[in-house]
Design an enzyme around this catalytic site. Structure first.
Site, short mmCIF file in Angstrom:
data_model
loop_
_atom_site.label_atom_id
_atom_site.label_comp_id
_atom_site.label_asym_id
_atom_site.label_seq_id
_atom_site.Cartn_x
_atom_site.Cartn_y
_atom_site.Cartn_z
N HIS A 116 1.54 6.60 3.22
CA HIS A 116 1.68 6.42 4.58
C HIS A 116 1.09 7.73 5.14
O HIS A 116 1.43 7.45 6.25
CB HIS A 116 2.29 5.24 4.98
CG HIS A 116 2.00 3.85 4.41
ND1 HIS A 116 1.49 3.46 4.35
CD2 HIS A 116 3.66 3.81 3.26
CE1 HIS A 116 1.44 2.51 3.85
NE2 HIS A 116 2.94 2.34 2.53
N ASP A 129 -1.12 -0.39 -5.35
CA ASP A 129 -0.01 -0.27 -3.61
C ASP A 129 -0.75 -1.36 -3.50
O ASP A 129 -1.43 -1.78 -2.56
CB ASP A 129 0.71 0.50 -3.23
CG ASP A 129 1.91 1.04 -2.28
OD1 ASP A 129 2.88 1.20 -2.88
OD2 ASP A 129 1.78 -0.12 -1.11
N HIS A 160 0.13 -2.29 -0.04
CA HIS A 160 0.08 -1.27 1.36
C HIS A 160 -1.11 -0.70 1.61
O HIS A 160 -1.36 -0.59 0.08
CB HIS A 160 1.65 -0.74 2.25
CG HIS A 160 2.49 -1.78 1.85
ND1 HIS A 160 3.37 -1.76 1.04
CD2 HIS A 160 2.78 -2.59 2.95
CE1 HIS A 160 4.26 -2.63 1.60
NE2 HIS A 160 4.45 -2.91 2.76
N ASP A 195 5.03 -2.84 -5.99
CA ASP A 195 4.87 -3.81 -4.82
C ASP A 195 4.50 -4.63 -4.82
O ASP A 195 4.43 -5.90 -4.26
CB ASP A 195 5.42 -3.51 -3.25
CG ASP A 195 4.56 -2.47 -2.42
OD1 ASP A 195 3.56 -1.89 -3.22
OD2 ASP A 195 4.90 -1.42 -1.69
ZN ZN Z 1 3.82 -0.51 -0.85
#
Ligand code: ZN
Length: 308
Positions: A127, A164, A166, A245
């Protein structure tokens, strides 16, 4: 048998964002325990992560941003940079080790000292944008490693695959205008950080999926979208933003992958590397917050990397 490196550093445990924060040192403890319980420690080569150098970091982040991060480190306690992301006195040590792990892994793989590597590090990185810390991330570890492969080793094409839950907005921010780096990801959408569905550059293969997506749909997307694009790109090295995740047991997201899906995707990535004439794979931990499923998934992923 493949030689797989396991790269970490005790400094990665120093970073602390406060009690009950899901991105905590217990994640690395859980991975260590499960690795030993699985008997895997006998088969891996262990390395301590070095600190990333300014030169390596500045290939991705501007100097003003690095200065700003260093100036934000609190002398005591915790300082929030955003509601999710906070620094403590040990944060930069941990962040520099995390970035350094990916750089060392890249060097070891390209010097043929090992075949592939898993970096058990935190804070995570995908991120972190060029000039913005967010989503538990400060330095973009996988981006720093990929640029190191390009700039220090002279590779011309690499790929970053990101499973991931995200979207790796930071990785997209770094490489959006750098077609030497193909990014292939699958991420829950709409969901934090609410990006990734709008970039149409051919080297950005970011596939949004709805909450509730399970392993069969995930595998179909990897087969139909990632692999053809990656085959065409012919990366000379493949980096994995390995977040766990998207596991069924991880409440951070609502995608239902299980260990066998992580094994399958790892095997696909290995087969792709071999099609491209090499075995150069560096995998770097991103998310994964349910400690049991995180540790089981990492062990399954490493076993697949190591052909165990
Ligand atoms: Zn994540």
């Amino acid at each position: 048998m493949t030689t797989t490196a396991f790269i970490t550093h005790r400094d990665c445990w120093l970073h602390d964002m406060g009690s009950f924060h899901p991105e905590c040192a217990d994640r690395l403890a859980a991975i260590n325990d499960r690795l030993i319980a699985a008997g895997l420690d006998l088969y891996l080569s262990f390395y301590d992560a070095p600190l990333a150098t300014a030169e390596q970091i500045l290939r991705v982040h501007p100097e003003s941003y690095l200065d700003e991060l260093n100036a934000s480190v609190p002398e005591h306690g915790i300082r929030h940079l955003d509601p999710d992301t906070a620094m403590c006195p040990g944060t930069m040590k941990a962040a520099l080790r995390s970035a350094g792990a990916g750089v060392l892994a890249t060097d070891l793989v390209l010097k043929r000292e090992i075949e592939n590597a898993f970096c058990a590090v935190r804070p995570p990185g995908h991120h972190a944008e060029r000039a913005k810390a967010m989503g538990f991330c400060f330095l973009n570890n996988v981006a720093i490693a990929a640029r190191h492969a390009l700039e220090a080793h002279g590779l011309e094409r690499v790929a970053i695959v990101d499973f991931d839950v995200h979207h790796g907005n930071g990785t997209e921010d770094v490489f959006r205008d750098d077609p030497r780096v193909m990014m292939a990801s699958i991420f829950q959408h709409p969901f934090y950080p609410y990006s990734g569905a709008d970039c149409t550059a051919p080297h950005m293969v970011n596939v949004p999926v709805p909450a509730g997506t399970r392993g069969d749909a995930f595998r179909q997307i990897v087969s139909d979208r990632w692999l053809p694009a990656l085959r065409e790109h012919k990366p000379q090295m493949i980096f994995i933003s390995a977040g766990f995740d998207a596991h069924y047991e991880d409440d951070m997201g609502s995608v239902g992958l299980v260990e066998s899906d992580y094994v399958w995707v790892t095997q696909q990535i290995k087969a792709l590397a071999e099609e491209c004439g090499h075995r150069n794979i560096v995998s770097i931990l991103e998310g994964g917050y349910a400690l049991s499923s995180l540790a089981r998934s990492v062990v399954a992923h490493i076993k697949a990397l190591a052909d165990l």
